[in-house]
Design an enzyme around this catalytic site. Structure first.
Site, PDB file in Angstrom:
ATOM      1  N   HIS A 135      14.431 -13.042  -4.165  1.00 42.38           N
ATOM      2  CA  HIS A 135      15.419 -14.047  -4.577  1.00 42.38           C
ATOM      3  C   HIS A 135      16.835 -13.478  -4.469  1.00 42.38           C
ATOM      4  O   HIS A 135      17.726 -14.097  -3.861  1.00 42.38           O
ATOM      5  CB  HIS A 135      15.131 -14.487  -6.010  1.00 42.38           C
ATOM      6  N   GLU A 136      17.029 -12.305  -5.028  1.00 44.67           N
ATOM      7  CA  GLU A 136      18.373 -11.724  -5.038  1.00 44.67           C
ATOM      8  C   GLU A 136      18.807 -11.263  -3.647  1.00 44.67           C
ATOM      9  O   GLU A 136      20.000 -11.252  -3.342  1.00 44.67           O
ATOM     10  CB  GLU A 136      18.421 -10.553  -6.028  1.00 44.67           C
ATOM     11  N   HIS A 184      20.799 -14.066  -2.059  1.00 36.41           N
ATOM     12  CA  HIS A 184      22.201 -14.078  -2.489  1.00 36.41           C
ATOM     13  C   HIS A 184      22.976 -12.930  -1.841  1.00 36.41           C
ATOM     14  O   HIS A 184      24.103 -13.100  -1.368  1.00 36.41           O
ATOM     15  CB  HIS A 184      22.288 -13.954  -4.015  1.00 36.41           C
TER      16      HIS A 184
END
Length: 423
Positions: free
Chosen positions: A18-19, A22
C-alpha cells in the site's frame, strides 16, 4: 508462533505494498519522501538511501510514507538547543536535534529563528556569545537528525506535497488503494498457477472417485451434466445443491459426453451427515479444472472483481439496511481468522492475503476524512473551487476524521475481543 509470524507477514505485506504505491507516485511527482516506515512507535532499524530514510518500528500494525509538507510538523522550535555542522562554504549541512548523538566539529546554537522552506537559514545564539546571534545559510539537501535519532532531509517548499500539480497529488493519494487491488490480482493469479488451474463453475465432472455412486452410474471425467430429473443445470454450484437435496433418492442425469453424444444415467446419491445432524447427498465427483494460461491469468481479475462486488454489496447494505459493528473486523479479527487460515496451507494463506488486500484498498477509498478517499475528495473540491481549502479547515476536517476512525477502531476491537475470545 506460526500464526503470529503469518499474521505479521500478511499484515506487513499489505502495508508495504500500500505504502509503496504512495511512495512511487510521490517520487514521480518530485515530492520529497523523507521517510518510509514499516510499523509505528520507537525506531528499531533505520537505513538512509538517496533522499529517503527507511525505518522499521516497534509496532508492526501499519506503516507510513512521510511526504514533505504532508501532515507533518517540524521538530525545531525557537529556544531549542541544537548543534549544526558546516561545510567548507560555511553553509549548514546537518542540524542535530538528537541529544544522544554528538557531531564532530559541530557548532552549538540556541535557535532564535529559522526558515527551512523558502529562505533556507537558521539563526541562533552561540554559547560563547550569549547576546549575539549568528545566521547560517542552510543547504537545500541539508539533513536533520530528529529527536528520536531519525535522519531526514529538509524540504524546500518546491519539494513539498502541496507544490505538486493537482493531478499528481490525486494519483499519489489513489496509488495506495490501487496497489492493494493489483496485489490481489497478482496473488489470485499465483494461486491459480499453484493449484494447476481454476475450478470451473460448469456442471462438468472432474475426477470421479473410485467406488462412488458416480462411477457406478457410469459418469466419467469430462462429462457435462445438462439436466437432473429434467431440471436444467446452469452451474456446478446448482448441480451440487440439487444432489445434496436428494440423499439416497434415484436421480436421472442427462449427460453430454466430451465427443458430443448424449446419454441418460441413473445415480443414487449416498447420504452423509453434517456436524449439526443435517443429512445431504453426494455422488463422489469433483469439479473440473480449467488449466489454460489464459484461464489462470483471467482468474486474478475475475476473482478480484467478484470480491469487490461482494464488499460493495455489504457497504450498500449499511446504507439501506442499517449499520452494525459486526460488519467490521479489526486486527483482532484478522489475527483470529489467520489462526484458522494457517491450517489450510499456502494457498489458503495467499487467498486470505488477497481478500484482505482488496478490503484494505476499498475501505481506504471511502470518502472519509483521514482515509485516502477523503483526501481524494478534498482534491476534487480543490479542482472545482480552483484553489485548496485553507490549511486550518483541512486540518480540522482531518482531525475529525482521525477521531471518528479512532473511535470506530476502539469499538471494533472490543467487539472482536468479545466475539473471538470472551464467548
Amino acid at each position: 508462533m506460526t500464526t503470529i509470524l503469518t499474521f505479521i507477514a500478511v499484515f506487513g505485506t499489505l502495508v508495504v505494498i500500500h505504502e509503496l504505491g504512495h511512495y512511487y507516485f510521490a517520487k514521480k511527482a518530485g515530492i520529497l519522501v523523507r521517510e518510509f516506515s514499516v510499523g509505528f512507535g520507537p525506531k528499531i532499524f533505520a537505513h538512509r538511501k538517496g533522499e529517503t530514510t527507511y525505518t522499521i518500528r516497534l509496532l508492526p500494525l501499519g506503516g507510513y510514507v512521510r511526504m514533505a509538507g504532508y501532515e507533518e510538523e517540524t521538530d525545531i522550535r525557537p529556544g531549542m538547543p541544537v548543534t549544526v555542522k558546516l561545510d567548507d562554504a560555511g553553509h549548514v549541512s546537518v542540524i542535530n536535534l538528537y541529544s544522544k548523538k554528538q557531531l564532530a566539529d559541530a557548532v552549538p546554537l540556541e535557535v532564535t529563528s529559522f526558515d527551512l522552506e523558502r529562505e533556507l537559514f537558521i539563526e541562533g545564539r552561540q554559547r560563547s556569545e550569549i547576546d549575539q546571534t549568528v545566521r547560517y545559510p542552510v543547504n537545500r539537501d541539508a539533513l536533520v537528525i530528529e529527536q528520536d535519532g531519525t535522519t531526514v532531509q529538509i524540504a524546500p517548499i518546491d519539494r513539498q506535497f502541496q507544490s505538486a500539480p493537482l493531478i499528481q497529488r490525486m494519483l499519489t493519494n489513489f496509488a495506495g488503494p490501487l496497489n492493494n487491488l493489483l496485489l490481489a490480482i497478482v496473488t489470485f493469479i499465483l494461486i491459480a498457477f499453484l493449484q494447476g488451474g481454476i475450478i470451473s463453475n460448469e456442471p462438468r465432472a472432474g475426477k470421479v472417485e473410485p467406488g462412488s455412486p458416480a462411477e457406478a452410474a457410469g459418469l466419467e471425467e469430462g462429462d457435462l451434466i445438462r439436466t437432473i430429473d429434467g431440471e436444467k443445470m446452469d452451474s456446478w454450484v446448482e448441480m451440487v445443491l440439487t444432489i445434496q437435496e436428494h440423499p439416497e433418492e434415484e436421480l436421472t442425469l442427462e449427460v453430454q459426453k466430451p465427443e458430443g453424444a448424449t446419454e441418460t444415467l441413473t445415480v443414487v446419491p449416498e447420504a452423509d451427515t453434517t456436524e449439526d445432524g443435517q443429512t445431504y447427498g453426494l455422488i463422489g465427483v469433483n469439479a473440473s479444472m480449467e488449466t489454460s494460461i489464459i484461464a489462470k491469468i483471467s482468474y486474478g481479475f475475475t476473482q478480484t472483481w467478484n470480491i469487490i462486488t461482494q464488499i460493495g454489496s455489504v457497504l450498500l447494505s449499511m446504507v439501506t439496511g442499517g449499520f452494525s459493528v459486526d460488519m467490521f473486523g479489526g486486527p483482532v479479527a484478522i489475527y483470529a481468522t489467520t489462526e484458522a487460515v494457517v491450517q489450510t496451507g499456502a494457498a489458503g494463506i495467499l487467498n486470505w492475503l488477497a481478500v484482505l488486500s482488496i478490503n484494505l484498498g476499498i475501505i481506504n477509498l471511502l470518502p472519509v476524512p483521514a482515509l485516502d478517499g477523503g483526501k481524494l475528495l478534498l482534491n476534487v473540491i480543490e479542482g472545482i473551487r480552483g484553489k485548496p481549502l485553507s490549511e486550518e479547515k483541512e486540518g480540522i476536517i482531518t482531525l475529525i476524521g482521525v477521531g471518528l476512525l479512532f473511535l470506530l477502531m476502539v469499538v471494533v476491537t472490543w467487539n472482536d475481543i468479545q466475539r473471538f475470545f470472551l464467548r
